[in-house]
Design a protein around this motif. Structure first.
Motif, PDB file in Angstrom:
ATOM      1  N   LYS A 212       0.843  -1.191   0.000  1.00 24.38           N
ATOM      2  CA  LYS A 212       0.000   0.000   0.000  1.00 24.38           C
ATOM      3  C   LYS A 212       0.877   1.239   0.000  1.00 24.38           C
ATOM      4  CE  LYS A 212      -4.298  -1.507   1.959  1.00 24.38           C
ATOM      5  NZ  LYS A 212      -5.234  -1.567   3.051  1.00 24.38           N
TER       6      LYS A 212
ATOM      7  N   ARG B 295      -0.776   7.187   0.379  1.00 23.44           N
ATOM      8  CA  ARG B 295      -2.107   7.782   0.188  1.00 23.44           C
ATOM      9  C   ARG B 295      -3.150   6.706   0.008  1.00 23.44           C
ATOM     10  NH1 ARG B 295      -1.536  11.831  -4.598  1.00 23.44           N
ATOM     11  NH2 ARG B 295      -3.749  11.417  -4.619  1.00 23.44           N
ATOM     12  N   GLU B 296      -4.359   6.979   0.468  1.00 23.22           N
ATOM     13  CA  GLU B 296      -5.481   6.045   0.330  1.00 23.22           C
ATOM     14  C   GLU B 296      -5.715   5.726  -1.151  1.00 23.22           C
ATOM     15  OE1 GLU B 296      -8.311   3.473   1.405  1.00 23.22           O
ATOM     16  OE2 GLU B 296      -7.054   4.583   2.816  1.00 23.22           O
ATOM     17  N   GLY B 297      -5.867   4.448  -1.461  1.00 25.25           N
ATOM     18  CA  GLY B 297      -6.141   4.056  -2.843  1.00 25.25           C
ATOM     19  C   GLY B 297      -4.916   3.939  -3.719  1.00 25.25           C
TER      20      GLY B 297
ATOM     21  N   ALA C  47     -11.747   5.205  -4.827  1.00 22.76           N
ATOM     22  CA  ALA C  47     -12.249   4.886  -3.492  1.00 22.76           C
ATOM     23  C   ALA C  47     -13.556   4.108  -3.631  1.00 22.76           C
ATOM     24  CB  ALA C  47     -12.464   6.168  -2.710  1.00 22.76           C
TER      25      ALA C  47
END
Length: 131
Positions: free
Chosen positions: A103, A106-108, A130
């Motif tokens: 991962k 940052r998210e995504g 998302a």
């Protein structure tokens, strides 16, 4: 973000070839990474026309490999974009390729490397929408 849309028949052939080339998927929770090995035979569809006499694994197939691993670990694999992709060394047939996925900050966002032995062949960042 519509780079890989269009020829769905072509992509499904490529996808089957990627799944066929994949071997064991390994989760390393202490490192927060997943590792998947791939090896494409010389007669694999991924090399068709790319390039006659000098087969090289296309960049689009390398991105597809990351998507296949994302799906295998139960993650969203539809691409929003590929913010960064560096293809540093050609990957040919009958080469053991190790894909390492983790991962991003940052998210995504996902970070991926492809190695052939000690050689870093590619570094790819993917962004998924998302959920």
């Amino acid at each position: 973000g519509h780079v890989f849309c269009g020829d769905f028949a072509f992509m499904s052939v490529m996808r089957r070839a990627v799944l066929h080339a994949a071997s064991q998927l390994e989760h390393l929770p202490e490192l927060g990474t997943w590792r998947q090995s791939f090896c494409f035979a010389a007669d694999s569809a991924v090399f068709a026309g790319h390039f006659p006499g000098h087969p090289v694994l296309p960049a689009v197939v390398q991105v597809l490999m990351v998507q296949v691993v994302l799906e295998a670990i139960g993650q969203q694999a539809e691409l929003a974009c590929v913010p960064q992709a560096k293809f540093l060394a050609p990957l040919g047939p009958d080469t053991d390729i190790l894909l390492t996925l983790s991962k991003g900050r940052r998210e995504g966002r996902w970070e991926c490397t492809l190695h052939s032995g000690e050689t870093l062949a590619a570094r790819i960042q993917l962004e998924v929408p998302a959920l």
